[in-house]
Each structure stands twice: as structure tokens, then as C-alpha cells.
Design a protein around this motif. Sequence first.
Motif, PDB file in Angstrom:
ATOM      1  N   ASN A   1       0.821  -1.215   0.000  1.00 45.98           N
ATOM      2  CA  ASN A   1       0.000   0.000   0.000  1.00 45.98           C
ATOM      3  C   ASN A   1       0.853   1.263   0.000  1.00 45.98           C
TER       4      ASN A   1
ATOM      5  N   GLY B   1       2.432   1.516  -3.593  1.00 44.07           N
ATOM      6  CA  GLY B   1       1.460   1.885  -4.613  1.00 44.07           C
ATOM      7  C   GLY B   1       0.917   3.290  -4.444  1.00 44.07           C
ATOM      8  N   TRP B   2       0.369   3.568  -3.257  1.00 43.87           N
ATOM      9  CA  TRP B   2      -0.215   4.898  -3.015  1.00 43.87           C
ATOM     10  C   TRP B   2       0.858   5.971  -2.942  1.00 43.87           C
TER      11      TRP B   2
ATOM     12  N   LEU C   1       1.755   6.852  -6.486  1.00 41.21           N
ATOM     13  CA  LEU C   1       0.646   7.548  -7.143  1.00 41.21           C
ATOM     14  C   LEU C   1       0.523   8.985  -6.653  1.00 41.21           C
ATOM     15  N   LEU C   2       0.547   9.175  -5.323  1.00 36.09           N
ATOM     16  CA  LEU C   2       0.275  10.494  -4.746  1.00 36.09           C
ATOM     17  C   LEU C   2       1.475  11.429  -4.759  1.00 36.09           C
TER      18      LEU C   2
ATOM     19  N   LEU D   1      -5.511   9.845 -10.158  1.00 36.16           N
ATOM     20  CA  LEU D   1      -6.021   9.390  -8.868  1.00 36.16           C
ATOM     21  C   LEU D   1      -7.224   8.467  -9.056  1.00 36.16           C
TER      22      LEU D   1
ATOM     23  N   GLY E   1      -6.034   5.139 -10.302  1.00 34.98           N
ATOM     24  CA  GLY E   1      -5.400   4.399  -9.221  1.00 34.98           C
ATOM     25  C   GLY E   1      -6.424   3.781  -8.282  1.00 34.98           C
ATOM     26  N   LEU E   2      -7.455   4.557  -7.964  1.00 36.18           N
ATOM     27  CA  LEU E   2      -8.535   4.024  -7.128  1.00 36.18           C
ATOM     28  C   LEU E   2      -9.236   2.855  -7.815  1.00 36.18           C
TER      29      LEU E   2
ATOM     30  N   TYR F   1      -7.086  -0.291  -7.519  1.00 37.68           N
ATOM     31  CA  TYR F   1      -7.176  -0.830  -6.158  1.00 37.68           C
ATOM     32  C   TYR F   1      -8.502  -1.561  -5.955  1.00 37.68           C
TER      33      TYR F   1
ATOM     34  N   THR G   1       2.700   1.368 -11.317  1.00 37.33           N
ATOM     35  CA  THR G   1       1.961   1.737 -10.100  1.00 37.33           C
ATOM     36  C   THR G   1       0.610   1.039 -10.057  1.00 37.33           C
TER      37      THR G   1
ATOM     38  N   LEU H   1      -0.993  -1.355  -7.021  1.00 37.47           N
ATOM     39  CA  LEU H   1      -2.239  -1.026  -6.325  1.00 37.47           C
ATOM     40  C   LEU H   1      -3.235  -2.182  -6.420  1.00 37.47           C
TER      41      LEU H   1
END
Length: 334
Positions: free
Chosen positions: A16, A19-20, A23-24, A42, A45-46, A49, A217, A221
Motif C-alpha cells: 500500500n 502503490g499509493w 501515485l500520490l 487518482l 489508481g482508485l 485498487y 503503479t 495497487l
Amino acid sequence: MRGEWRVAVAVIAGLNLLGWGLLLTAVVPSGIHYAVGGSTALAVGLAAYALGMRHAFDADHIAAIDNTTRRLVDRGRPAATVGLWFSLGHSTVVVLLCAALSVGLGAAAAAIAADDSGVHRVAGVWGPTVSAVFLLAIAAINVWSIRQARRGTGGAPPGGPVWWLMRRFESVVDRPSRMFGVGFAFGLGFDTATEVGLLAIAGTATLGRVPWWAVMTLPVLFAAGMAVADTAQGAVMRRAYAWRTGAGDGRPRRRAVTYAVVMTGLSAAAAVAVATVQLAGVGTETLGWGGVVARVGAIDLESAGIGLTVALLVIWVVAAIGFGIAGRRRVTVS
């Protein structure tokens, strides 16, 4: 047990964070879009996940994790991380495919995109067949466990070539970490909507000249989401099966055996049902079978997995409540 959970927490947290974090802190600030005119990084990416978590509820995942957990608990072996290792093996296939896409391997993109490609034809047979064989074998082992529980005996299975093969199979997956290979073999079928959806997103991103690290990425995720859900499933099932093995708490042995038989029977029945659907699908696709076989093969195992999860939990809760009430009555009468 504590060591198992430390490993699980470390792996899930690492996936986590990786991955996050990418991304962020890297993808979003760079203004990268995975598709021209498409959703923000974003949102994509969500979605990746969520696809991973959704994929964890496929019926074959649940049946494999549930039956393996049941068997390991019955043998007195660690079982808390069965779901984690299965998810890691399964998601490794997705990571490798996305890696091939991210480096511009055109053959991989063509094979994944074309439903009639040789890769799809082989994977469409390999994945369901391996999954079905594993589920049928482990269901058979659990059926033997029911017989032993009802007889009140332990020890090795009866003699004969069939049980000799079962013992050989059982030795292959004798600890949670061995589920990595099982998950990897299951993943080679990459024919479910969730996996194809993620691969389509990754493929589109590579066409838009998105940097390889940004593309990678997405499978990280996906793996993080699947690891969370599959680990939780395995932990709940371990608790359900380990609950009836508590000693010294005044539980009547006969009721404990009844509880074990009910839970194990449901576990084995679910595995056989999922395997039947998978084999029917293979027969329909490769041999052109129709009629009842085609209708069975068309059952959506992704949706069925949610129902299977609910059924397992409901039966566990009902059995546990009934068992607890019976135990309290027995103590009161005594």
C-alpha cells in the motif's frame, strides 16, 4: 501466529505504501494521465485498487483459501496467511504482464488484446483446469476429514492408490507460503473481467507514452487491494475453523464434531461446485458442449464469490451461536 501476522501486516503495508506513495507523490504531481481525455490519475489508481479487492471475491479464490485454511487448521498448522500468499502469487502474474506492456513488448499487448489469440486459448483452458483440479483434490481431502471426525479417529488415510495420491498432494501445500504457487497457477488464466480491465488500462497507458514506473503503479495497487481482501478472508476462515478446536472450555465433544462436519461439508461442497462450473466452461469453450453443461459453464463466478462469502459467514455465525447456547445450557444444568 504472531510472526505470521507481523509478516502479513508488513507485506500489506509495504504494498500500500509503495502503490499509493508512487501515485500520490510522483504520478499525480507530474500531471500524468493514463488515457488522453480520460479520468485523472487518482481516479485510475482508485479503480486499480478496487479491481484488486473485487478480484479477491472470485469464487475460486474463496474456495481455494477456505478449503486450504480448513485443512491446515485441522492439522494444527499455521493458517493465518493463506489468503495473503495466494493473493501474492496471483497478482504476480498481473505484475509480470503489466511489466511486459510497460516496456513496449508488442507481442504481449497483442496477445492480451485479442480474444482469439493463442495465449488466450491456452490460458482459457489452463487457468480453469488447474483451479478445478486443485479444488477437487482439496475437497476430497476435506471429505476424508469429515469421515475421520465422525469416526473420532485420526492418523493417516486408508490405504490404496487414491489416498496415496492425496497424501502426495497434501504434502505439496503443507504451509501458507506454498499457496504462492497455487495463486500463480490460478492467475495464468487471466480471463476474468477484473484482470482484463486492469490490463486494458495498463495497455492504454503504454500507448499514451506514460512512463513505465507510472504504469507499474497500477498493478502494485491492484496487488495491494487483493492482498487486503484475501488476507481478511483467510483470517476470518481461520477463526471460524480454529474456534471449534478450543480445549478445556467445556464444549461437548459431540457438538464440536457436528460443527466441524457442517463447516467442512460446506467448504468441500463449495469447492466442488466452483470446480464443476470451471470444467463445464472449459468443455463448452474447447469441445463445444451445449445444453445443461453450457448453462453451468456460463455461471459468473465473480458474482457468485460474494454470495459464497456471505453464505460461509452466515453459517459460521449461526453454528457458533447455536453451539454457544447449547454449551451454556449444559453448564447451567450441570
